[in-house]
Enzyme design. Structure first.
Site, PDB file in Angstrom:
ATOM      1  N   ARG A  37       8.824 -30.605 -11.445  1.00 44.07           N
ATOM      2  CA  ARG A  37       8.730 -29.972 -10.121  1.00 44.07           C
ATOM      3  C   ARG A  37       8.568 -31.015  -9.011  1.00 44.07           C
ATOM      4  NH1 ARG A  37       5.243 -24.528 -11.558  1.00 44.07           N
ATOM      5  NH2 ARG A  37       7.022 -23.118 -11.478  1.00 44.07           N
ATOM      6  N   LYS A 202       2.040 -14.960 -18.180  1.00 46.75           N
ATOM      7  CA  LYS A 202       1.720 -14.220 -16.944  1.00 46.75           C
ATOM      8  C   LYS A 202       2.173 -12.765 -17.114  1.00 46.75           C
ATOM      9  CE  LYS A 202       1.799 -18.238 -13.899  1.00 46.75           C
ATOM     10  NZ  LYS A 202       2.549 -19.008 -12.894  1.00 46.75           N
ATOM     11  N   GLY A 360       8.008 -22.852 -14.468  1.00 48.03           N
ATOM     12  CA  GLY A 360       7.388 -24.167 -14.599  1.00 48.03           C
ATOM     13  C   GLY A 360       7.205 -24.555 -16.049  1.00 48.03           C
ATOM     14  N   GLY A 384       8.631 -16.623 -11.996  1.00 51.34           N
ATOM     15  CA  GLY A 384       8.430 -15.364 -11.274  1.00 51.34           C
ATOM     16  C   GLY A 384       9.381 -15.259 -10.092  1.00 51.34           C
TER      17      GLY A 384
END
Ligand SMILES: Nc1ncnc2c1ncn2[C@@H]1O[C@H](COP(=O)(O)OP(=O)(O)O)[C@@H](O)[C@H]1O
Ligand SMILES: O=C(OP(=O)(O)O)[C@H](O)COP(=O)(O)O
Length: 403
Positions: A37, A202, A360, A384
């Site tokens: 990232r 998540k 990620g 997401g």
């Protein structure tokens, strides 16, 4: 949406430019285990610095509780950014306090600073518009211009993502432009069968996206922590596995809707279980057992998909025209639970279709497990964010960048 090229053409020399990045990288203590990232946002930061801007980089990291917490400091990410840029990067130990103000005031043209984790301030993630706006107003004092390039966070209605661009002239960075370009192609021109693979941890965040994906995908394969709420909804024991107990009815509705629409909805048939979460630091052997997905012992947790599921998912991906994958199939950070994620990554490479890996940890998994990232169609920095984009939702951080 103004592009960074247009902003650069207008001239940024001597201007303070706030770059909202997503530097939410995986850490082992203060060691970054995958810097993807940081590398992804580097072109934007470099271009601004080379054009003489004073670059103020900001991001969140993890999910601290609205107060400073050293475990979530951005200091390691700032240091890594400096290594990648080959220049000194200043670091402010707060977000809008004395350190941030002094650090930004001390920047010469072409220099870069990183301010501390935005989520150390409760205003960043507040659901209260006024509280968020007040924090955004203080961030705005640090800059003259805003560049949005934190693609992984554009689905968050947070102060630095949504409110701040409204207070400063703004543009989209190179990363956001690239990500949106690829994902737009995926929504406009999807080759079928369109297979979506969902996993990760998540669960409460990402279960909701299935509703819309059922209208778009031909096949949905579920793994990772996401699987156990479905298995529990079907009446199976899931032991101490990740579970979103209040979402069981929703899962049943999704299964019924999938059947109605003719969408193949595939759950694991076997899983690797253990009574203990593995030690990710020592990576000591975990000795998991393989059990059928409907036979998880009550004192055990599912930590990866099993060998039969690996084969099944590879077969379901073999003829894909398009694949979107978010969320590892297991706790891939430990070698005993990495095989499910490896098998799905390999199946994407073997499939004839256009393959997108988002998230990620998913992107980090692909790289740390030794796959060549250039062999995939696209590796997105947002899980997401890309899922919500593919759902057709308006993303707050993209809407805020429009003129
Ligand atoms: N069965 C499982 N139980 C607990 N955690 C899991 C399980 N499967 C995967 N995970 C964890 O999910 C995490 C990644 O989830 P998530 O953040 O949703 O993915 P991404 O960042 O790619 O969007 C990884 O740290 C992995 O260890
Ligand atoms: O890691 C992220 O998202 P992802 O796991 O969906 O890829 C982003 O940095 C957003 O973080 P958040 O989900 O804590 O808002």
């Amino acid at each position: 949406m103004k592009t960074i090229d247009e902003l650069l053409a207008e001239g940024v020399a001597g201007k303070r430019v706030f770059v909202r990045a997503d530097l939410n990288v995986p850490l082992d203590g203060d060691t970054i285990t995958d810097d993807g990232r940081i590398r992804a946002v580097q072109p934007t930061i470099k271009a601004l610095a080379e054009a003489g801007a004073k670059v103020v980089v900001a991001s969140h990291l993890g999910r601290p509780k609205g107060a400073p917490d050293p475990a979530f400091s951005l200091a390691p990410a700032a240091a890594r950014l400096g290594e990648l840029l080959g220049t000194e990067v200043a670091f402010a130990t707060d977000t809008v306090g004395e350190s941030a103000k002094a650090t930004v005031a001390g920047l010469a043209d072409g220099q870069v600073a990183v301010i501390e984790n935005l989520r150390f301030n409760p205003g960043e993630t507040s659901k209260d518009d006024a509280e968020r706006d007040a924090f955004a107003a203080r961030l705005a004092e640090l800059a003259d211009l805003y560049v949005g390039d934190g693609f992984g966070a554009v689905h968050r209605k947070h102060a630095s993502v949504y409110d701040l661009p409204g207070k400063l002239p703004h543009a989209a960075g190179f990363l956001i432009s690239t990500e949106v370009g690829v994902l737009k192609k995926l929504t406009d021109d999807v080759q079928r069968p369109y297979v979506v693979v969902l996993g990760g941890a998540k669960v409460s965040d990402k279960l909701g996206v299935i509703d819309n994906l059922l209208k778009k995908a031909d096949r949905i394969l579920i793994g990772g922590g996401m699987a156990y709420t479905f298995l529990a909804a079907k009446g199976h024991e899931v032991g101490i596995s990740l579970l979103q107990a209040d979402q069981k009815d929703t899962c049943l509705e999704y299964l019924a809707e999938a059947e109605k629409r003719g969408v193949e909805f595939v759950l694991p048939v076997d899983v690797l279980v253990s009574s203990e979460f593995p030690d990710l630091k020592t990576k000591a052997p975990a000795h998991p057992d393989t059990v059928a997905a409907d036979a998880i012992p009550a004192d055990q947790e599912g930590l990866d998909i099993g060998p039969k599921t690996r084969e099944l998912y590879a077969a379901k991906l073999a003829d894909a025209g398009t694949v979107f994958w978010n969320g590892p199939m297991g706790v891939f950070e430990h070698p005993d639970y990495a095989n499910g994620t490896k098998a799905v990554a390999q199946a994407l490479l073997d499939s004839p279709g256009f393959t997108v890996v988002g998230g990620g940890d998913s992107a980090a998994a692909v790289r740390t497990l030794g796959f060549d990232e250039t062999a995939f169609g696209h590796i997105s920095t947002g899980g997401g964010a890309s899922l919500e984009y593919l759902e057709g939702k308006t993303l707050p951080g993209l809407a805020a960048l429009e003129d």
